[in-house]
Design a protein around this motif. Structure first.
Motif, short mmCIF file in Angstrom:
data_model
loop_
_atom_site.label_atom_id
_atom_site.label_comp_id
_atom_site.label_asym_id
_atom_site.label_seq_id
_atom_site.Cartn_x
_atom_site.Cartn_y
_atom_site.Cartn_z
N LEU A 117 3.97 10.17 -7.20
CA LEU A 117 3.93 10.78 -8.52
C LEU A 117 4.98 10.17 -9.44
O LEU A 117 4.74 9.95 -10.63
N PHE A 118 6.14 9.87 -8.88
CA PHE A 118 7.20 9.25 -9.66
C PHE A 118 6.76 7.86 -10.15
O PHE A 118 7.02 7.48 -11.30
N GLU A 119 6.04 7.14 -9.28
CA GLU A 119 5.55 5.82 -9.68
C GLU A 119 4.45 5.94 -10.74
O GLU A 119 4.37 5.11 -11.65
N VAL A 120 3.61 6.98 -10.64
CA VAL A 120 2.60 7.22 -11.67
C VAL A 120 3.28 7.47 -13.02
O VAL A 120 2.87 6.91 -14.05
N ALA A 121 4.31 8.30 -13.01
CA ALA A 121 5.04 8.60 -14.26
C ALA A 121 5.68 7.34 -14.83
O ALA A 121 5.74 7.16 -16.04
N LYS A 122 6.14 6.47 -13.95
CA LYS A 122 6.76 5.22 -14.39
C LYS A 122 5.72 4.29 -15.01
O LYS A 122 5.93 3.74 -16.10
N ARG A 123 4.59 4.10 -14.33
CA ARG A 123 3.57 3.17 -14.82
C ARG A 123 2.89 3.68 -16.08
O ARG A 123 2.49 2.88 -16.93
N SER A 124 2.71 4.99 -16.18
CA SER A 124 2.00 5.55 -17.32
C SER A 124 2.88 5.63 -18.57
O SER A 124 2.39 5.85 -19.66
N GLY A 125 4.19 5.48 -18.37
CA GLY A 125 5.11 5.62 -19.50
C GLY A 125 5.42 7.07 -19.82
O GLY A 125 6.02 7.36 -20.87
N PHE A 126 5.01 8.00 -18.93
CA PHE A 126 5.29 9.41 -19.18
C PHE A 126 6.79 9.64 -19.29
O PHE A 126 7.26 10.35 -20.18
N PHE A 127 7.54 9.04 -18.37
CA PHE A 127 8.99 9.03 -18.47
C PHE A 127 9.42 7.68 -19.03
O PHE A 127 8.97 6.64 -18.53
N PRO A 128 10.27 7.64 -20.03
CA PRO A 128 10.78 6.35 -20.52
C PRO A 128 11.65 5.70 -19.44
O PRO A 128 12.21 6.38 -18.58
N PRO A 140 18.05 7.04 -8.29
CA PRO A 140 18.91 7.32 -7.13
C PRO A 140 18.58 8.64 -6.44
O PRO A 140 18.73 8.76 -5.22
N VAL A 141 18.14 9.63 -7.21
CA VAL A 141 17.79 10.92 -6.62
C VAL A 141 16.55 10.77 -5.74
O VAL A 141 16.48 11.33 -4.64
N MET A 142 15.57 10.00 -6.19
CA MET A 142 14.37 9.79 -5.40
C MET A 142 14.69 9.06 -4.10
O MET A 142 14.18 9.41 -3.03
N GLN A 143 15.54 8.04 -4.17
CA GLN A 143 15.89 7.33 -2.95
C GLN A 143 16.72 8.21 -2.02
O GLN A 143 16.63 8.09 -0.79
N GLU A 144 17.49 9.10 -2.59
CA GLU A 144 18.25 10.03 -1.78
C GLU A 144 17.33 10.95 -0.99
O GLU A 144 17.61 11.29 0.17
N LEU A 192 -8.20 10.55 -6.19
CA LEU A 192 -7.31 10.95 -5.11
C LEU A 192 -7.03 9.80 -4.15
O LEU A 192 -5.90 9.63 -3.68
N ARG A 193 -8.06 8.99 -3.88
CA ARG A 193 -7.86 7.87 -2.96
C ARG A 193 -6.83 6.89 -3.51
O ARG A 193 -5.97 6.40 -2.78
N ASP A 194 -6.89 6.61 -4.79
CA ASP A 194 -5.92 5.71 -5.40
C ASP A 194 -4.51 6.30 -5.35
O ASP A 194 -3.53 5.59 -5.12
N PHE A 195 -4.43 7.61 -5.57
CA PHE A 195 -3.12 8.25 -5.52
C PHE A 195 -2.54 8.21 -4.11
O PHE A 195 -1.35 7.94 -3.92
N LEU A 196 -3.39 8.44 -3.11
CA LEU A 196 -2.91 8.38 -1.74
C LEU A 196 -2.46 6.96 -1.38
O LEU A 196 -1.45 6.78 -0.69
N ASP A 197 -3.20 5.97 -1.86
CA ASP A 197 -2.78 4.58 -1.63
C ASP A 197 -1.41 4.32 -2.24
O ASP A 197 -0.55 3.66 -1.64
N LEU A 198 -1.22 4.84 -3.44
CA LEU A 198 0.07 4.64 -4.11
C LEU A 198 1.19 5.34 -3.35
O LEU A 198 2.29 4.77 -3.18
N CYS A 199 0.93 6.55 -2.87
CA CYS A 199 1.94 7.27 -2.08
C CYS A 199 2.29 6.50 -0.81
O CYS A 199 3.47 6.39 -0.45
#
Length: 333
Positions: A177-188, A197-201, A278-285
Motif C-alpha cells: 500500500l505504501f508503494e501504491v501511495a508512492k507511485r500514485s503520487g497520493f503522498f508527495p 524509515p518507519v516502514m523499514q522499521e 487484487l492480483r496486481d496488488f498482491l504481486d506488489l506486496c
C-alpha cells in the motif's frame, strides 16, 4: 527497571546527540537495511548462535532518527485534505500505544539477556512510532479522538502474540500500500521520504518476531508446546474474527469510534486514483516484501503466512495485462 514506561522510553544511545546528525542518520538508514552475521554456518533456531544473531541484528540496524526534529513537508490544500481524511489515524495512534506496552510487558518477563534486550528495543521503537504519528497529527491538524488510558495487559503472552502476528500480516500489505501511495503520487515524495524509515522499521520488527517465535518454540519444554500451539491457533482465530468487522476504538470519554481494520488490504482506492486489481496488488506486496527483507542475513527466518497466503490467492484470481507482462518479463529473465 520494573515500570513498563521505563522500558519503552529508555534507550541510552538514543540520547546521544551525535547519533542524530544528518550524516549519522543517512549512514544508519543504509545499515538498517543491510545486515549479516559474521558467524559461519547455519543459524539453527534454539542455538546460541541464532539467538545472538537475532539480538545483534536488531541492535546493529537501529536507526537514530528523532520524531521531534522531523521537518514535516508543507502540503498543498488538496494533498492535505487527502492525508487528513484517511480513516486510519485514530486506530494507528492507539495501536502503537498498546503495542509499546505489550512489547515492554513481554520483555520484562524474559530472562535471556539477548532476547530481553531485543524486545525492549522493540518496545522503544513502538513508542517512537507513536511519537512520529503524534507529531504528524500535530503538524497537519488531523483531528483525533482523545486517547484512552493504556493498561498493562493481563495476559502478557497472549497480548504479545496478538500484536506480533497482527504486525506480520498488516506490514506485508502495508508495504504494498505504501508503494501504491508512492507511485500514485497520493503522498508527495518528501512525505514518502519521511515515513520510509518507519516502514523499514516495521520490516525489522516482524523479522525479530519471526525469529523470536522460532527460538521460543525451540527452547520451551516439550510439555508446554501443545498448549502454546493451541494459543497460537486461537490468536489467528481472534485476528480473523477481528478483521471481519470494523475496528472499534474508544476515546478517553468512553465514546466508541469505528474505523477500517483492514485498511492495509482494501485501502488501494483511498491512495490511488484507480481501482487496482487484487492480483496486481498482491504481486506488489510480494515484491515489496521481498525487497525490504533482501538486505538481511538469509539465514534469519522471515514471516511466511501472509506471503504464502498471497501466493495461494493468486492462483484463483484472473490474470491482468500487468501480471502477464510481469510474468513474461520474469520468464525471459
Amino acid at each position: 527497571m520494573n515500570s513498563l514506561s521505563d522500558i519503552y522510553t529508555n534507550l541510552p544511545e538514543a540520547r546521544d546527540p551525535g547519533m542524530a546528525t544528518p550524516e549519522a542518520v543517512a549512514k544508519a538508514d543504509y545499515t538498517a537495511r543491510h545486515w549479516s552475521s559474521p558467524v559461519a554456518g547455519p543459524l539453527r533456531p534454539g542455538s546460541a548462535e541464532h539467538k545472538r544473531a537475532v539480538a545483534e541484528m536488531f541492535r546493529d540496524t537501529f536507526n537514530p532518527y528523532r520524531p521531534s526534529v522531523i521537518d514535516w513537508p508543507k502540503l498543498d490544500p488538496e494533498t492535505l485534505h487527502r492525508v487528513t481524511s484517511l480513516p486510519i489515524w485514530d486506530i494507528a495512534v492507539q495501536t502503537e500505544g498498546k503495542a509499546r506496552l505489550r512489547m515492554a510487558a513481554y520483555a520484562r518477563l524474559i530472562d535471556d539477556p539477548d532476547m530481553k534486550d531485543a524486545l525492549s528495543r522493540n518496545a522503544w521503537e513502538e513508542n517512537r512510532h507513536k511519537e512520529v504519528l503524534s507529531k504528524m497529527v500535530e503538524a497537519y491538524g488531523i483531528p483525533l479522538a482523545s486517547e484512552p488510558t493504556y493498561h498493562e495487559p493481563r495476559d502478557v503472552e497472549w497480548a504479545y502474540l496478538v500484536t506480533g502476528f497482527s504486525e506480520c500480516v498488516d506490514s506485508f500489505f502495508a508495504f504494498g500500500l505504501f508503494e501504491v501511495a508512492k507511485r500514485s503520487g497520493f503522498f508527495p515524495q518528501p512525505l514518502i521520504d519521511t515515513f520510509e524509515p518507519v516502514m523499514q522499521e516495521e520490516c525489522r520488527h516482524i523479522l525479530l518476531f519471526a525469529n523470536w517465535l522460532a527460538w521460543h518454540r525451540a527452547t520451551m519444554p516439550l510439555w508446554q508446546r501443545p498448549w502454546f500451539e493451541i494459543r497460537v491457533l486461537a490468536v489467528w482465530v481472534f485476528l480473523v474474527y477481528e478483521r471481519l468487522g470494523m475496528a472499534k476504538t474508544m476515546d478517553a470519554e468512553g465514546n466508541v469510534h469505528e474505523q477500517d481494520n483492514n485498511f492495509t488490504v482494501n485501502g488501494t482506492k483511498e491512495v490511488a486514483a484507480m481501482d487496482m486489481p487484487l492480483r496486481d496488488f498482491l504481486d506488489l506486496c510480494l515484491n515489496e516484501n521481498e525487497r525490504r527483507f533482501a538486505g538481511y542475513d538469509p539465514r534469519l527466518l522471515r514471516p511466511k503466512l501472509a506471503p504464502n497466503l498471497a501466493r495461494f490467492l493468486r492462483f484463483f484470481l484472473p490474470r491482468t495485462p500487468r501480471s502477464r507482462a510481469l510474468e513474461s518479463g520474469q520468464a525471459a529473465a
